[in-house]
Motif scaffolding. Structure first.
Motif, short mmCIF file in Angstrom:
data_model
loop_
_atom_site.label_atom_id
_atom_site.label_comp_id
_atom_site.label_asym_id
_atom_site.label_seq_id
_atom_site.Cartn_x
_atom_site.Cartn_y
_atom_site.Cartn_z
N ARG A 144 37.97 35.48 29.05
CA ARG A 144 39.06 34.58 28.65
C ARG A 144 39.52 34.95 27.25
O ARG A 144 38.77 34.79 26.28
CB ARG A 144 38.61 33.13 28.71
CG ARG A 144 38.29 32.66 30.11
CD ARG A 144 38.09 31.19 30.19
NE ARG A 144 37.01 30.74 29.33
CZ ARG A 144 36.59 29.49 29.23
NH1 ARG A 144 37.19 28.56 29.92
NH2 ARG A 144 35.59 29.17 28.45
N TRP A 203 39.19 31.46 38.97
CA TRP A 203 37.93 31.60 38.25
C TRP A 203 36.78 31.89 39.20
O TRP A 203 35.92 32.71 38.90
CB TRP A 203 37.66 30.35 37.43
CG TRP A 203 38.43 30.31 36.16
CD1 TRP A 203 39.46 31.12 35.79
CD2 TRP A 203 38.22 29.43 35.05
NE1 TRP A 203 39.93 30.77 34.55
CE2 TRP A 203 39.18 29.74 34.07
CE3 TRP A 203 37.33 28.39 34.80
CZ2 TRP A 203 39.26 29.07 32.87
CZ3 TRP A 203 37.41 27.71 33.60
CH2 TRP A 203 38.35 28.05 32.64
N ILE A 255 33.84 36.29 33.67
CA ILE A 255 35.19 35.81 33.40
C ILE A 255 35.50 36.10 31.93
O ILE A 255 34.79 35.62 31.03
CB ILE A 255 35.32 34.30 33.68
CG1 ILE A 255 35.09 34.02 35.16
CG2 ILE A 255 36.68 33.79 33.26
CD1 ILE A 255 35.13 32.56 35.51
#
Length: 240
Positions: free
Chosen positions: A98, A86, A96
């Protein structure tokens, strides 16, 4: 900003889980080393009144301590790997992403670790209590298990800090269990709030420290800009 705060919270949880896993594995290993490589969880002791020395009557299978250490190390490795990945994505890409599959994977991992950390915590707790019960029954003039740390043990055994180490191992396991419970709840809440993927950006420009983003003009190929500049010059010449 809220998403960045959630990310920092999760990174803090993973870092704490990593530290707890290392503490548990190290504490169990230290106790084994002080007792000649034996696993003293559920162990029994005897007392030599003539020499005023504490000895080992029986010890548990080494696989029991290896199980506790293996689970702790596994948790530490997973937490370290996730945190490192991360941080790399956040610093290099500036965000990031996800997916829902990733959240489901974290939820499954949290459930897996909660189950085995529960077993590990019970093993360390009950195993330590069994050892302490044997000490209180066999060794005279002690009222608590930690008092046995001040007594002499048969050489080459070193029981100076066995109780503190086992207590630290147990505490770290239960703290780890609680932290993974928080991770699981946090993932479930985030999955319910968003139906698709979740993107956590670092700053206004997409970088970690909010650097200015790259414009289209900066990313345009050099030859395209040269051709467009020449086209503009020719149009200017025709106008005269």
């Amino acid at each position: 900003m809220a998403s960045t705060g959630v990310l920092l919270l999760e990174l803090g949880l993973y870092a704490s889980c990593f530290v707890c896993g290392i503490i548990t594995a190290a504490s169990i290993t230290i106790v084994q080393g002080n007792f000649g490589g034996r696993c003293m969880l559920y162990g029994l002791v005897d007392y030599n009144a003539t020499a005023d020395l504490i000895g080992i009557k029986s010890s548990s299978s080494l696989s029991l301590c290896y199980f506790v250490s293996a689970i702790s190390v596994m948790v530490a490795v997973v937490c370290f790997s996730v945190s490192l990945y991360w941080l790399y994505m956040f610093c290099i890409d500036g965000e990031i992403r996800r997916e829902r599959v990733w959240m489901n994977l974290i939820i499954a991992a949290s459930g897996f670790f909660l189950f085995f950390l529960l077993i590990t915590g019970c093993v360390v707790k009950i195993g330590r209590d069994a050892l302490c019960h044997s000490l209180l029954e066999s060794v005279p003039n002690i009222n608590s298990c930690d008092e046995a740390q001040t007594r002499k043990w048969v050489s080459p055994l070193r029981g100076g800090r066995f109780y503190n180490s086992l207590h630290n191992a147990e505490t770290a396991v239960w703290v780890n269990f609680f932290l993974w419970f928080i991770v699981g709840v946090l993932m479930i809440v985030q999955r319910r709030q968003g139906s698709g993927s979740t993107v956590i950006a670092g700053g206004p420009g997409g970088g970690l420290f909010g650097e200015a983003g790259v414009t289209d003009a900066e990313t345009e190929p050099f030859f395209n800009r040269t051709a467009r500049g020449r086209g503009g010059e020719s149009l200017s010449g025709n106008s005269f």
